[in-house]
Design an enzyme around this catalytic site. Structure first.
Site, PDB file in Angstrom:
ATOM      1  N   TYR A 252       0.836  -1.200   0.000  1.00  0.00           N
ATOM      2  CA  TYR A 252       0.000   0.000   0.000  1.00  0.00           C
ATOM      3  C   TYR A 252       0.873   1.253   0.000  1.00  0.00           C
ATOM      4  O   TYR A 252       0.710   2.143  -0.841  1.00  0.00           O
ATOM      5  CB  TYR A 252      -0.897  -0.038   1.241  1.00  0.00           C
ATOM      6  CG  TYR A 252      -1.948   1.040   1.322  1.00  0.00           C
ATOM      7  CD1 TYR A 252      -3.030   1.068   0.447  1.00  0.00           C
ATOM      8  CD2 TYR A 252      -1.880   2.018   2.316  1.00  0.00           C
ATOM      9  CE1 TYR A 252      -4.009   2.041   0.552  1.00  0.00           C
ATOM     10  CE2 TYR A 252      -2.866   2.989   2.431  1.00  0.00           C
ATOM     11  CZ  TYR A 252      -3.923   3.003   1.543  1.00  0.00           C
ATOM     12  OH  TYR A 252      -4.892   3.969   1.651  1.00  0.00           O
TER      13      TYR A 252
ATOM     14  N   PHE B 123     -13.601  -0.756  17.490  1.00  0.00           N
ATOM     15  CA  PHE B 123     -13.926  -0.411  18.886  1.00  0.00           C
ATOM     16  C   PHE B 123     -15.428  -0.168  19.055  1.00  0.00           C
ATOM     17  O   PHE B 123     -16.040  -0.639  20.003  1.00  0.00           O
ATOM     18  CB  PHE B 123     -13.152   0.838  19.347  1.00  0.00           C
ATOM     19  CG  PHE B 123     -11.681   0.611  19.641  1.00  0.00           C
ATOM     20  CD1 PHE B 123     -11.062  -0.583  19.328  1.00  0.00           C
ATOM     21  CD2 PHE B 123     -10.916   1.606  20.250  1.00  0.00           C
ATOM     22  CE1 PHE B 123      -9.705  -0.798  19.588  1.00  0.00           C
ATOM     23  CE2 PHE B 123      -9.567   1.413  20.527  1.00  0.00           C
ATOM     24  CZ  PHE B 123      -8.959   0.221  20.189  1.00  0.00           C
TER      25      PHE B 123
ATOM     26  N   THR C 114      -0.419   6.679  18.693  1.00  0.00           N
ATOM     27  CA  THR C 114      -1.401   7.757  18.459  1.00  0.00           C
ATOM     28  C   THR C 114      -1.884   7.768  17.004  1.00  0.00           C
ATOM     29  O   THR C 114      -1.172   7.335  16.089  1.00  0.00           O
ATOM     30  CB  THR C 114      -0.804   9.149  18.761  1.00  0.00           C
ATOM     31  OG1 THR C 114       0.214   9.439  17.786  1.00  0.00           O
ATOM     32  CG2 THR C 114      -0.223   9.227  20.163  1.00  0.00           C
TER      33      THR C 114
END
Ligand code: UDP
Length: 311
Positions: free
Chosen positions: A145, A191, A210
């Site tokens: 990618y 999530f 992060t």
């Protein structure tokens, strides 16, 4: 205007298709439904201004209609999907871009390419400005990618230099929002879906890495501004939200949203997973007058509602 969107059945694609149709444009969506979904068409209104063509972008394009603008999005974009068939991913990035560029010349159309923050790899510069040349592991599992998109970027600027084609390149950072696939494998979709289904939240690594999450509505505005910018821009433009969160902070936000304590399950960190990511968007602000407006707390809410109705 007549607008072609490659990868128009995917998450960003369908949001863009919907917006452009609502604005009264004629839109042709090209997709082979590798990771895009036909079901996404149910989100757009019935109109004669929309046409869907099933086509694998690795093959040359043959469309009779006049085309003014092309948004070239086609490519599996989540790590789960782009790593499932890495050779397909590289071919889609490189051959797909070549086919789109040759087609743009035939039609004398402007073309915008959605590149990615993955061109910065696991960055040593933080936040990442467009001038940063990146730190990609060119032989790792994300390379299909990352390097595919890097090669495509080079093709876009070569076509501009050689054929004077009007090209725009956006580097998209993590994007989320309604119309994502529940099985996309990305952090926000995972999530939220896990929290809805009462499953433990899967954290890869220690959860201190992060990411900076941009709501898709903000991103669409940025893409349109870039496409319609009359200034000649000789370099890519970062499009993303500079608010940075650890994954544990993301869990906190979801817990606050649903007012429930979630159970966490820590799993090994995938190879080459970037430790941090945050866009420097000064270029987008200066050139396009664009910056994201939707706070993560608010964006998570409408994304949560979307997934609740999907599951
Ligand atoms: N991630 C995670 N749990 C998940 C899915 C992803 O901890 O269920 C992590 C992943 O390892 C990465 C971050 O969340 O550090 C963002 O992953 P995503 O696949 O959304 O996109 P990326 O930014 O890696 O392309």
């Amino acid at each position: 205007m007549n607008i072609l969107i490659t990868g128009g059945a995917g998450f960003v694609g369908i949001n863009l298709v919907k917006t452009l149709i609502d604005e009264g444009h004629s839109v042709i969506c090209l997709d082979n439904f590798h990771s895009g979904r036909k079901e996404n068409f149910s989100f757009i209104q019935e109109t004669s201004n929309f046409k869907s063509i099933t086509h694998d972008i690795r093959k040359p394009l043959d469309i009779s209609e006049n085309i003014d603008q092309i948004y070239h999005l086609a490519c599996p974009a989540s790590p789960k999907f782009y790593q499932a068939d890495p050779i397909y991913t590289t071919e889609t990035c490189v051959l797909g871009s070549l086919n789109v560029l040759n087609f743009a010349i035939k039609k004398n159309a402007s073309v915008l390419f959605t590149s990615t923050s993955e061109v910065y790899g696991d960055p040593e510069v933080h936040p990442q400005p467009e001038s940063y040349r990146g730190s990609v592991n060119s032989t790792g599992i994300r390379a299909c990618y990352d390097e595919g998109k890097r090669c495509a970027e080079s093709l876009f600027y070569d076509f501009h230099r050689i054929y004077n084609l009007d090209v725009k390149v956006a580097r998209l950072f993590n994007t989320y929002g309604p119309m994502m696939r529940p099985d996309d494998g990305r952090v926000i979709s995972n999530f939220i879906c896990q929290s809805i289904l009462n499953k433990p939240i899967t954290i890869y690594g220690d959860g201190l890495q992060t990411r900076s999450f941009c709501h898709v509505n903000d991103l669409i505005l940025g893409l349109k501004n870039l496409m319609n910018c009359n200034e000649e821009i000789s370099h890519p433009i970062n499009l993303g939200n500079p608010d940075e969160f650890t994954l544990l902070e993301l869990v906190d936000l979801i817990e606050k949203l649903i007012n429930t304590k979630l159970k966490l399950k820590f799993l090994p960190l995938p190879l080459d997973d970037p430790k941090m990511r945050k866009p420097d968007i000064s270029m987008a602000k200066k050139i396009l007058g664009w910056e994201p407006k939707i706070l993560l707390e608010k964006g998570l809410k409408d994304t949560y509602n979307y997934f609740q109705s999907e599951l």
